[in-house]
Design an enzyme around this catalytic site. Structure first.
Site, mmCIF file in Angstrom:
data_model
loop_
_atom_site.group_PDB
_atom_site.id
_atom_site.type_symbol
_atom_site.label_atom_id
_atom_site.label_comp_id
_atom_site.label_asym_id
_atom_site.label_seq_id
_atom_site.Cartn_x
_atom_site.Cartn_y
_atom_site.Cartn_z
ATOM 1 N N LYS A 35 0.828 -1.212 0.000
ATOM 2 C CA LYS A 35 0.000 0.000 0.000
ATOM 3 C C LYS A 35 0.860 1.259 0.000
ATOM 4 C CE LYS A 35 -2.106 -1.119 3.816
ATOM 5 N NZ LYS A 35 -1.479 -2.419 3.996
ATOM 6 N N THR A 36 1.837 1.295 0.895
ATOM 7 C CA THR A 36 2.677 2.489 0.979
ATOM 8 C C THR A 36 3.492 2.648 -0.299
ATOM 9 O OG1 THR A 36 2.742 2.258 3.369
ATOM 10 C CG2 THR A 36 4.398 3.679 2.381
ATOM 11 N N ASP A 220 -2.166 7.774 3.627
ATOM 12 C CA ASP A 220 -1.751 6.431 4.058
ATOM 13 C C ASP A 220 -2.344 6.158 5.444
ATOM 14 O OD1 ASP A 220 -0.509 3.976 4.089
ATOM 15 O OD2 ASP A 220 1.552 4.742 4.072
ATOM 16 N N GLU A 221 -2.480 4.902 5.812
ATOM 17 C CA GLU A 221 -2.983 4.500 7.144
ATOM 18 C C GLU A 221 -4.321 5.171 7.445
ATOM 19 O OE1 GLU A 221 -1.325 2.275 8.923
ATOM 20 O OE2 GLU A 221 0.807 2.454 8.409
ATOM 21 N N GLN A 251 -5.686 -3.139 10.731
ATOM 22 C CA GLN A 251 -4.581 -2.488 11.431
ATOM 23 C C GLN A 251 -5.027 -1.198 12.115
ATOM 24 O OE1 GLN A 251 -0.543 -2.741 9.585
ATOM 25 N NE2 GLN A 251 -1.680 -3.376 7.773
ATOM 26 N N ARG A 607 5.075 -7.289 11.103
ATOM 27 C CA ARG A 607 6.289 -6.487 10.896
ATOM 28 C C ARG A 607 7.463 -7.378 10.495
ATOM 29 N NH1 ARG A 607 4.050 -2.889 9.259
ATOM 30 N NH2 ARG A 607 2.263 -4.213 9.565
HETATM 31 P P1 ATP Z 1 1.661 -2.077 5.998
HETATM 32 O O1 ATP Z 1 0.220 -2.492 5.984
HETATM 33 O O2 ATP Z 1 2.409 -2.841 7.031
HETATM 34 O O3 ATP Z 1 1.820 -0.604 6.073
HETATM 35 P P2 ATP Z 1 2.064 -1.948 3.158
HETATM 36 O O4 ATP Z 1 0.862 -2.553 2.551
HETATM 37 O O5 ATP Z 1 2.131 -0.481 3.188
HETATM 38 O O6 ATP Z 1 2.282 -2.573 4.607
HETATM 39 P P3 ATP Z 1 4.643 -1.810 1.920
HETATM 40 O O7 ATP Z 1 5.384 -1.396 3.104
HETATM 41 O O8 ATP Z 1 4.340 -0.820 0.870
HETATM 42 O O9 ATP Z 1 3.297 -2.551 2.387
HETATM 43 O O10 ATP Z 1 5.357 -3.048 1.222
HETATM 44 C C1 ATP Z 1 5.818 -4.158 1.975
HETATM 45 C C2 ATP Z 1 7.126 -4.680 1.412
HETATM 46 O O11 ATP Z 1 6.906 -5.325 0.156
HETATM 47 C C3 ATP Z 1 8.117 -3.584 1.138
HETATM 48 O O12 ATP Z 1 9.404 -4.059 1.429
HETATM 49 C C4 ATP Z 1 7.945 -3.333 -0.350
HETATM 50 O O13 ATP Z 1 9.110 -2.789 -0.914
HETATM 51 C C5 ATP Z 1 7.683 -4.725 -0.861
HETATM 52 N N1 ATP Z 1 6.876 -4.749 -2.114
HETATM 53 C C6 ATP Z 1 5.659 -4.222 -2.280
HETATM 54 N N2 ATP Z 1 5.198 -4.455 -3.532
HETATM 55 C C7 ATP Z 1 6.150 -5.158 -4.165
HETATM 56 C C8 ATP Z 1 6.279 -5.720 -5.502
HETATM 57 N N3 ATP Z 1 5.323 -5.600 -6.405
HETATM 58 N N4 ATP Z 1 7.420 -6.369 -5.779
HETATM 59 C C9 ATP Z 1 8.399 -6.509 -4.853
HETATM 60 N N5 ATP Z 1 8.341 -6.016 -3.615
HETATM 61 C C10 ATP Z 1 7.232 -5.346 -3.255
HETATM 62 MG MG MG Z 2 2.287 0.882 4.803
#
Ligand code: ATP
Ligand code: MG
Length: 719
Positions: A35-36, A220-221, A251, A607
């Site tokens: 997402k981020t 975000d969040e 979350q 995490r």
């Molecule tokens: P959270 O809910 O904990 O905030 P999130 O959904 O925001 O998580 P991110 O932090 O954006 O998730 O991504 C999680 C990990 O996966 C990061 O290390 C990111 O670089 C990696 N990632 C995300 N998408 C891809 C992709 N398409 N290919 C490879 N790595 C990815």
């Molecule tokens: Mg995130």
């Protein structure tokens, strides 16, 4: 132009979100699904492909740390300096807007931010003036009452209450507190948001201006936004601006502080966004993901998401049952050492816990082993007493009407100004509608104080005067240096405290000078015409409020589960997984709050990228008492086949020995109440060995702690 790098390493759903053409968007997806990452790429995409001006983007996230990372990532993706971008927290962004429009919302342009400790002191002070009994209205609770109503957008006049009721007293305190803040130019955290909402709501030309400016708003969040934050989003969005919202209902962990996960539903209702789900997790091993999914499955009322990963199965989750909290800490640190020996870095590891106080034992163990670490969320630099003292002097130099600062240092260092004198100044100030500084000046000039007190107060006012004149106009570090030198703070601490403590304080004050020397005024503050000093003071208050570490270093990270949100680490420990601690005692009786604790557990587990340890201690000292607790229910919610258990060998420091474990020697389990013919009543605190060798440690009410051989002790179990 080649923009393929913006879409590389994105899956189809992620790419769809990044490149969406029209309308509003909602990305609702589980932890680690990107997402981020999608939000960051979206910003870069808009700038590079749609030629959206960086000035017309507004991106909001949850912590300054996350905002800093986001800024850096956008900068790297586009190879630009991300200075002009409006990326920040809700509080940071509101602060920026208020600095530019202070006068319009009735704030003085020297207004200062009141952090939550300052706020607490002010609430107490107001209560003392109103002669309200603290046992009936605990100040922390009143502080919570004020913040709760502000978070919901309510001023004192808008709170329903009956005359002379319990509630009406609290409203009265809120009103008086607010009057003080207005008079002293103080703004608390909730007020930052409320004032900004009022600015946009009540000033159509301002609203129109910012609506025209921010064509794209990205958040975000989102699951942890509160009522005011959502109101702000609506005001800024207007009719024409595009919203890009990402979040995860599983979350949502700040309900206790006013966050409303219903905002996701409200957003759907108010904006009818296109919904995109991301289901592939890129962060964790299959084992970790599966375990986290199973735990969160125990909650009802979820929006429902499923996460999968192409990643490997990975190691089992390791569960360690420690004999006591000390052993738990030793175990954790030993595993971090293993990790480092295997070639990992200290900063790969994070120890997560439910409450701040748990950090101490880990800190001690890390110090002993000489492993660098950083605590997020403990008493950080800007919250330390000596730093707050020095800052109070700076605040008074900046704004002599700052009552909170006046109260803090009028007698620090001690200069013979007693509580009684301060009370008289307060009364005078109240009677004449003045600040404490004005009242004191007037009373000294008119001889309104007893001779001794008068000259002491006069001395204090003179000192502030001197500092103000001596301070070089534009040199922030120079001003800090003068404060440290001329106030006598260092000598004062030396007199009152053991040498090592005083030394640490002196070092901290020197560090404050260094912080001032290295202070870069944020671009936006400079643009808003803010003095460097004013920026510095605001920045310090914002940081103190957020509990984040200032610099990144290769060190183990210690933090509460709450502050771990959004982050990821190869090696994670969830410590203190005990009933009463996590889930927290207060949440156990209320189903809604228990569900929030479970989400917190989900946040914690997700995490971890590669290796996850969950630990609990059978006993733990709190307030000098030994408490025994059962393992957290969340541990039972992890499927057994994903767990590898490691048992303690009961004695502290013997985690690696192979001494046999005494399970539950004839009913004398840990925590059992027993009676001994000579020593009287006591509690079993430890067991060791088996059969004829079994020994038992009992904490006797009268006789203290004793080791006894179970076979000969003739202990009686007491019901
Ligand atoms: P959270 O809910 O904990 O905030 P999130 O959904 O925001 O998580 P991110 O932090 O954006 O998730 O991504 C999680 C990990 O996966 C990061 O290390 C990111 O670089 C990696 N990632 C995300 N998408 C891809 C992709 N398409 N290919 C490879 N790595 C990815
Ligand atoms: Mg995130």
């Amino acid at each position: 132009m080649d923009v393929s790098h913006l879409l590389d390493e994105l899956n189809d759903a992620q790419r769809q979100a990044v490149t969406a053409e029209d309308g509003h968007l909602l990305v609702l997806a589980g932890a680690g699904s990107g997402k981020t990452r999608v939000l960051v790429h979206r910003i870069a995409w808009l700038i590079q492909v749609h030629h959206v001006s960086p000035m017309s983007l507004l991106a909001v996230t949850f912590t300054n740390k996350a905002a800093g990372e986001m800024r850096g990532r956008v900068g790297r993706l586009l190879d630009i300096r991300p200075d002009g971008l409006w990326i920040g927290t809700f509080h940071g962004i509101c602060h920026r807007l208020l600095r530019m429009h202070a006068a319009e919302v009735g704030l003085s342009d020297t207004f200062q931010i009141l952090d939550s400790e300052d706020q607490f002191r002010l609430v107490r002070r107001v209560m003392r003036e109103l002669e309200i009994d603290e046992s009936e209205h605990p100040p922390r609770q009143v502080q919570g009452f004020i913040n709760h109503h502000k978070d919901e957008g309510r001023r004192p006049g808008q709170i329903e209450h009956f005359d002379r009721s319990f509630q009406s007293r609290q409203v009265e305190i809120y009103q008086r507190y607010q009057d003080y803040c207005e008079r002293s130019g103080l703004v608390d955290f909730a007020e930052l948001l409320l004032r900004t909402v009022e600015l946009l709501r009540d000033h159509p030309e301002r609203r129109a201006h910012y609506q025209a400016r921010f064509g794209h708003i990205l958040i975000d969040e989102f699951q942890d936004t509160n009522t005011l934050q959502y109101a702000l989003v609506r005001l800024l969005a207007g009719d024409g601006n595009r919203l890009f919202v990402v979040g995860d209902d599983d979350q949502s962990i700040y309900g206790w502080r006013g966050a409303r996960v219903e905002n996701v539903a409200h957003y759907n209702r108010d904006f009818q966004p296109e919904m995109i789900r991301l289901e592939q997790n890129y962060r964790s091993t299959r084992t970790i993901l599966e375990a986290a999914n199973q735990v969160i499955n125990h909650n009802d009322d979820r929006m429902g998401k499923s996460l999968w990963t192409e990643g490997e199965q990975g190691e089992p989750i390791r569960l360690f049952s420690a004999y006591n909290a000390e052993e738990e800490a030793e175990f954790v640190i030993a595993r971090i050492q293993d990790w480092i020996v295997q070639g990992g870095r200290p900063s790969d590891g994070a120890v997560l816990y439910r409450s701040n106080a748990q950090s101490r034992l880990f800190e001690q163990a890390l110090l002993r082993e000489d492993i660098p670490y950083r605590v997020y969320g403990g008493l950080r630099f800007f919250e330390r007493a000596e730093i707050k003292d020095a800052m109070a002097y700076l605040r008074l130099m900046h704004n002599p009407h700052d009552d909170t600062a006046f109260e803090r240092v009028v007698n620090v260092p001690a200069r013979g100004i007693g509580e009684q004198t301060v009370n008289r100044i307060r009364e005078h100030a109240r009677a004449h509608g003045q600040s404490l500084g004005q009242a004191a000046t007037e009373m000294v000039a008119q001889g309104g104080l007893a001779a001794r007190a008068g000259s002491a107060v006069g001395g204090f006012l003179q000192l502030i005067d001197q500092l103000t004149t001596a301070r070089p106009e534009t040199d922030l570090a120079g001003a800090v240096r003068i404060v440290v030198k001329q106030t006598g703070l260092v000598a004062w601490y030396q007199k009152r405290e053991p040498a090592d403590r005083a030394e640490a304080r002196e070092e901290n004050l020197a560090e404050l000078v260094r912080a001032a020397e290295g202070f870069d005024q944020p671009f936006e503050d400079e643009q808003a015409g803010l003095s460097v000093m004013a920026s510095f003071l605001s920045q310090a208050a914002l940081e103190a409020g957020e509990h984040q570490a200032e610099r990144w270093e290769d060190c183990v990270q210690l933090m509460t589960l709450h502050s771990a949100k959004g982050l990821e680490f190869p090696l994670v420990f969830l410590a203190g997984m005990e009933e009463g601690l996590f889930p927290h005692q207060k949440s156990i009786e209320e189903p809604g709050r228990l569900a929030e604790e479970r989400r917190l557990c989900y946040v914690g587990m997700t995490r971890a990228m590669q290796r996850l340890y969950v630990t609990h201690a059978e006993s733990r000292q709190t307030y000098g008492q030994t408490n025994f607790s059962r393992p957290s229910r969340f541990l039972n919610e992890i499927p057994a086949e994903l767990i590898e258990s490691i048992r303690s060998s009961f004695r502290v420091g013997s985690a690696h020995s192979d001494r046999p474990v005494a399970e539950d020697a004839g009913g004398f389990g840990l925590g059992a109440a027993v009676r001994h013919s000579r020593f009287g009543f006591g509690t079993v605190v430890s067991l060791e060995g088996q059969g004829p060798n079994a020994r038992i440690q009992v904490n006797f009410e009268q006789a203290g702690s004793k080791w006894l051989v179970l076979a000969y002790a003739n202990l009686e179990l007491v019901a």
